[in-house]
Design a protein around this motif. Structure first.
Motif, PDB file in Angstrom:
ATOM      1  N   ARG A   1      42.016  40.858  36.169  1.00 47.47           N
ATOM      2  CA  ARG A   1      41.396  42.151  35.906  1.00 47.47           C
ATOM      3  C   ARG A   1      42.506  43.158  35.628  1.00 47.47           C
TER       4      ARG A   1
ATOM      5  N   THR B   1      42.607  36.270  42.465  1.00 42.31           N
ATOM      6  CA  THR B   1      42.335  37.177  41.363  1.00 42.31           C
ATOM      7  C   THR B   1      43.583  38.015  41.120  1.00 42.31           C
TER       8      THR B   1
ATOM      9  N   LEU C   1      32.911  38.583  42.092  1.00 43.89           N
ATOM     10  CA  LEU C   1      33.254  37.702  40.970  1.00 43.89           C
ATOM     11  C   LEU C   1      32.908  36.253  41.254  1.00 43.89           C
ATOM     12  N   TYR C   2      32.957  35.872  42.524  1.00 40.56           N
ATOM     13  CA  TYR C   2      32.795  34.470  42.889  1.00 40.56           C
ATOM     14  C   TYR C   2      31.595  34.230  43.784  1.00 40.56           C
TER      15      TYR C   2
ATOM     16  N   LYS D   1      42.169  32.684  39.263  1.00 37.39           N
ATOM     17  CA  LYS D   1      40.965  32.192  38.580  1.00 37.39           C
ATOM     18  C   LYS D   1      40.432  33.256  37.637  1.00 37.39           C
ATOM     19  N   ALA D   2      40.821  34.506  37.878  1.00 34.88           N
ATOM     20  CA  ALA D   2      40.401  35.622  37.026  1.00 34.88           C
ATOM     21  C   ALA D   2      41.511  36.660  37.015  1.00 34.88           C
TER      22      ALA D   2
ATOM     23  N   TYR E   1      36.366  43.094  44.085  1.00 35.14           N
ATOM     24  CA  TYR E   1      36.278  41.898  43.262  1.00 35.14           C
ATOM     25  C   TYR E   1      35.631  40.707  43.939  1.00 35.14           C
TER      26      TYR E   1
ATOM     27  N   GLU F   1      44.008  37.944  29.532  1.00 41.48           N
ATOM     28  CA  GLU F   1      43.785  37.155  30.738  1.00 41.48           C
ATOM     29  C   GLU F   1      44.420  35.776  30.580  1.00 41.48           C
TER      30      GLU F   1
END
Length: 91
Positions: free
Chosen positions: A62, A28, A87-88, A59-60, A84, A41
């Protein structure tokens, strides 16, 4: 965790980016943008794909106002992971 400054190759974009992942976690990117700079993003991920190995690409992404720092100026990793991890799904 990888700490990256001046991530896009232009000091006009990012102050600090923290790419955080422990084994079996997804990467992340936690990004602090400089004032008056815009990035999405998708912009960050596209840049990562062009400059990093596949396993390093987040993958993300923020965007935050500031990163948690230690008194010696290092990024605090554990608070980012805790914040975080949801998130997964559960680790």
């Amino acid at each position: 965790m990888t700490d990256i400054t001046d991530y896009t190759g232009s000091s006009k974009t990012l102050t600090v980016t923290a790419l955080t992942a422990a084994p079996a976690e997804a990467v992340t990117a936690v990004v602090v943008l400089k004032p008056a700079v815009e990035a999405s993003e998708e912009d960050i991920i596209r840049h990562c794909k062009a400059h990093l190995g596949g396993f390093e690409v987040p993958k993300a992404v923020r965007f935050v106002e500031a990163l948690p720092m230690t008194s010696t100026g290092k990024i605090q990793k554990q608070p980012l992971r805790q914040k975080y991890q949801a998130l997964y799904g559960e680790p």
